[in-house]
Motif scaffolding. Structure first.
Motif, PDB file in Angstrom:
ATOM      1  N   GLY A 291      -5.384   6.532 100.456  1.00 35.15           N
ATOM      2  CA  GLY A 291      -4.019   5.667 100.206  1.00 35.15           C
ATOM      3  C   GLY A 291      -3.771   5.415 101.859  1.00 35.15           C
ATOM      4  O   GLY A 291      -4.627   3.873 101.934  1.00 35.15           O
ATOM      5  N   LEU A 292      -3.869   6.504 102.832  1.00 44.75           N
ATOM      6  CA  LEU A 292      -4.043   6.071 104.200  1.00 44.75           C
ATOM      7  C   LEU A 292      -5.298   4.695 104.978  1.00 44.75           C
ATOM      8  O   LEU A 292      -4.439   3.977 105.433  1.00 44.75           O
ATOM      9  N   THR A 293      -6.168   5.470 103.999  1.00 48.69           N
ATOM     10  CA  THR A 293      -7.501   4.839 104.605  1.00 48.69           C
ATOM     11  C   THR A 293      -7.313   3.288 103.874  1.00 48.69           C
ATOM     12  O   THR A 293      -7.180   1.754 104.581  1.00 48.69           O
ATOM     13  N   VAL A 294      -6.974   2.789 102.837  1.00 40.61           N
ATOM     14  CA  VAL A 294      -6.564   1.172 102.322  1.00 40.61           C
ATOM     15  C   VAL A 294      -5.379   0.902 103.233  1.00 40.61           C
ATOM     16  O   VAL A 294      -5.812  -0.171 103.948  1.00 40.61           O
ATOM     17  N   ILE A 295      -4.240   1.326 103.837  1.00 40.64           N
ATOM     18  CA  ILE A 295      -3.282   0.571 104.134  1.00 40.64           C
ATOM     19  C   ILE A 295      -3.855   0.781 105.565  1.00 40.64           C
ATOM     20  O   ILE A 295      -3.531  -0.418 106.166  1.00 40.64           O
ATOM     21  N   LEU A 296      -4.913   1.653 106.449  1.00 43.05           N
ATOM     22  CA  LEU A 296      -5.107   1.525 108.031  1.00 43.05           C
ATOM     23  C   LEU A 296      -5.890   0.010 107.563  1.00 43.05           C
ATOM     24  O   LEU A 296      -6.344  -0.702 108.840  1.00 43.05           O
TER      25      LEU A 296
ATOM     26  N   LEU B 263      -4.182  -3.070 107.847  1.00 42.54           N
ATOM     27  CA  LEU B 263      -3.775  -3.100 108.770  1.00 42.54           C
ATOM     28  C   LEU B 263      -4.672  -3.459 110.255  1.00 42.54           C
ATOM     29  O   LEU B 263      -4.072  -4.926 110.632  1.00 42.54           O
ATOM     30  N   TYR B 264      -5.778  -2.618 110.354  1.00 38.93           N
ATOM     31  CA  TYR B 264      -6.217  -3.296 111.720  1.00 38.93           C
ATOM     32  C   TYR B 264      -7.445  -2.469 111.221  1.00 38.93           C
ATOM     33  O   TYR B 264      -8.129  -1.366 110.443  1.00 38.93           O
ATOM     34  N   LEU B 265      -8.503  -3.229 111.177  1.00 39.81           N
ATOM     35  CA  LEU B 265     -10.319  -2.997 110.639  1.00 39.81           C
ATOM     36  C   LEU B 265     -10.704  -1.809 111.270  1.00 39.81           C
ATOM     37  O   LEU B 265     -10.882  -0.426 111.028  1.00 39.81           O
ATOM     38  N   PRO B 266     -10.221  -2.055 112.523  1.00 40.24           N
ATOM     39  CA  PRO B 266     -11.571  -0.228 113.394  1.00 40.24           C
ATOM     40  C   PRO B 266     -11.205   1.085 112.983  1.00 40.24           C
ATOM     41  O   PRO B 266     -11.317   1.625 112.529  1.00 40.24           O
ATOM     42  N   ALA B 267      -9.056   0.809 112.597  1.00 42.87           N
ATOM     43  CA  ALA B 267      -8.626   2.210 112.460  1.00 42.87           C
ATOM     44  C   ALA B 267      -8.534   2.203 110.849  1.00 42.87           C
ATOM     45  O   ALA B 267      -9.040   4.106 111.088  1.00 42.87           O
ATOM     46  N   GLY B 268      -8.716   1.111 110.360  1.00 35.50           N
ATOM     47  CA  GLY B 268      -9.064   1.607 108.549  1.00 35.50           C
ATOM     48  C   GLY B 268     -10.752   2.410 109.056  1.00 35.50           C
ATOM     49  O   GLY B 268     -10.923   3.401 107.796  1.00 35.50           O
TER      50      GLY B 268
ATOM     51  N   ILE C  34     -11.858   4.165 111.333  1.00 38.42           N
ATOM     52  CA  ILE C  34     -12.208   5.365 111.577  1.00 38.42           C
ATOM     53  C   ILE C  34     -11.479   6.220 110.365  1.00 38.42           C
ATOM     54  O   ILE C  34     -11.624   7.967 110.092  1.00 38.42           O
ATOM     55  N   GLY C  35     -10.676   6.161 109.450  1.00 37.29           N
ATOM     56  CA  GLY C  35      -9.403   6.941 108.371  1.00 37.29           C
ATOM     57  C   GLY C  35     -10.235   6.834 107.413  1.00 37.29           C
ATOM     58  O   GLY C  35     -10.329   8.245 106.889  1.00 37.29           O
ATOM     59  N   PHE C  36     -11.773   5.924 107.024  1.00 43.45           N
ATOM     60  CA  PHE C  36     -12.879   6.422 106.206  1.00 43.45           C
ATOM     61  C   PHE C  36     -13.624   6.871 106.594  1.00 43.45           C
ATOM     62  O   PHE C  36     -13.894   7.671 105.602  1.00 43.45           O
ATOM     63  N   SER C  37     -14.204   7.596 108.060  1.00 38.29           N
ATOM     64  CA  SER C  37     -14.938   8.390 108.297  1.00 38.29           C
ATOM     65  C   SER C  37     -14.466   9.245 107.800  1.00 38.29           C
ATOM     66  O   SER C  37     -14.902  10.881 107.481  1.00 38.29           O
ATOM     67  N   GLY C  38     -13.352  10.301 108.203  1.00 40.51           N
ATOM     68  CA  GLY C  38     -12.010  11.184 107.865  1.00 40.51           C
ATOM     69  C   GLY C  38     -11.848  11.720 106.899  1.00 40.51           C
ATOM     70  O   GLY C  38     -12.305  12.291 106.316  1.00 40.51           O
ATOM     71  N   PHE C  39     -11.990  10.920 105.766  1.00 39.64           N
ATOM     72  CA  PHE C  39     -12.083  10.265 104.324  1.00 39.64           C
ATOM     73  C   PHE C  39     -13.341  11.098 104.153  1.00 39.64           C
ATOM     74  O   PHE C  39     -13.561  11.424 103.087  1.00 39.64           O
ATOM     75  N   ILE C  40     -14.729  10.349 104.457  1.00 40.45           N
ATOM     76  CA  ILE C  40     -15.703  11.209 104.204  1.00 40.45           C
ATOM     77  C   ILE C  40     -15.702  12.157 104.428  1.00 40.45           C
ATOM     78  O   ILE C  40     -16.731  13.255 103.484  1.00 40.45           O
ATOM     79  N   TYR C  41     -14.961  13.138 105.725  1.00 39.92           N
ATOM     80  CA  TYR C  41     -15.674  14.623 105.885  1.00 39.92           C
ATOM     81  C   TYR C  41     -14.790  15.056 105.501  1.00 39.92           C
ATOM     82  O   TYR C  41     -15.070  15.961 104.706  1.00 39.92           O
TER      83      TYR C  41
END
Length: 221
Positions: free
Chosen positions: A27-32, A35-40, A42-49
């Protein structure tokens, strides 16, 4: 076919520890991303890990012989310690960065107790006892062939500066098997398996282990 598809990919893992964390991270990845694609990204990388270390690998495990204790998690044996006062042996394990961080039942039996100790998240050596004021979660299991608390097998997640999320997904009284997930710790938790002196350790410090496959002790007949 449709039933298998939903069972394997779209089911809610009721007993899979960590799936709420994945849901929140997604959910946080979608929100980021909105709001801001580069932050998204980074969030997606964390989600994958998170998905990697919270993945429950499907294994075809053979029936565990009576009196055997298996490794509860993939990783490395850090320490094998015998305490003469309590007459119990402790085996300390830790998963690597990309190993699954889900801990499984080390033996068939019944959950006898689950205790959470509030405290600090201080670091300690791999081959030393943790500070008594440290946070930890203990899960006690009575082997299927025993009803005495002296035969209890204890699975303990220790709180450390890196491992601050300690969760269990079972309740007291639940019957468990070595292929059943019990708990998780994030990130790279130190996990102690404690068992009575009637079990003989069959592993050594530095050895690699696989959950449900590597025998760490056998009951001395």
């Amino acid at each position: 076919m449709i039933k298998d598809l939903f069972t394997n990919y779209f089911h809610i893992p009721r007993q899979q520890p960590g799936w709420p964390l994945l849901a929140i991270a997604g959910g946080l990845t979608v929100i980021l991303s909105a709001l801001y694609l580069p932050a998204g990204l980074i969030g997606f990388s964390g989600f994958i890990y998170l998905h990697i270390i919270l993945h429950s690998p499907r294994r075809t495990l053979s029936e565990l012989p009576s009196g055997h204790i298996t490794a509860p998690i993939d990783g490395q044996v850090l320490w094998v310690h015998h305490d003469k006062i309590s007459a119990r042996t402790t085996v300390r394990l830790r998963p690597d960065w990309f190993n699954s961080h889900i801990a499984y039942a080390p033996i068939a039996g019944q959950i006898d107790q689950i205790i959470w100790y509030d405290g600090q998240f201080s670091s300690f050596e791999d081959n030393a006892l943790p500070p008594p004021e440290n946070a930890r979660q203990e899960i006690g299991i009575l082997p299927a062939a025993s009803s005495s608390s002296e035969d209890r097998i204890t699975l303990c997640h220790h709180g450390t500066p890196m491992s601050r999320i300690l969760q269990s997904c079972v309740q007291e009284g639940r019957k468990v098997n070595p292929w059943m997930p019990l708990a998780l710790g994030l990130l790279r938790p130190k996990i102690d398996i404690s068992f009575p002196a009637s079990y003989v350790p069959s592993i050594y410090a530095g050895q690699r282990c696989l959950a449900g496959e590597t025998n760490i002790a056998k009951k001395d007949k």
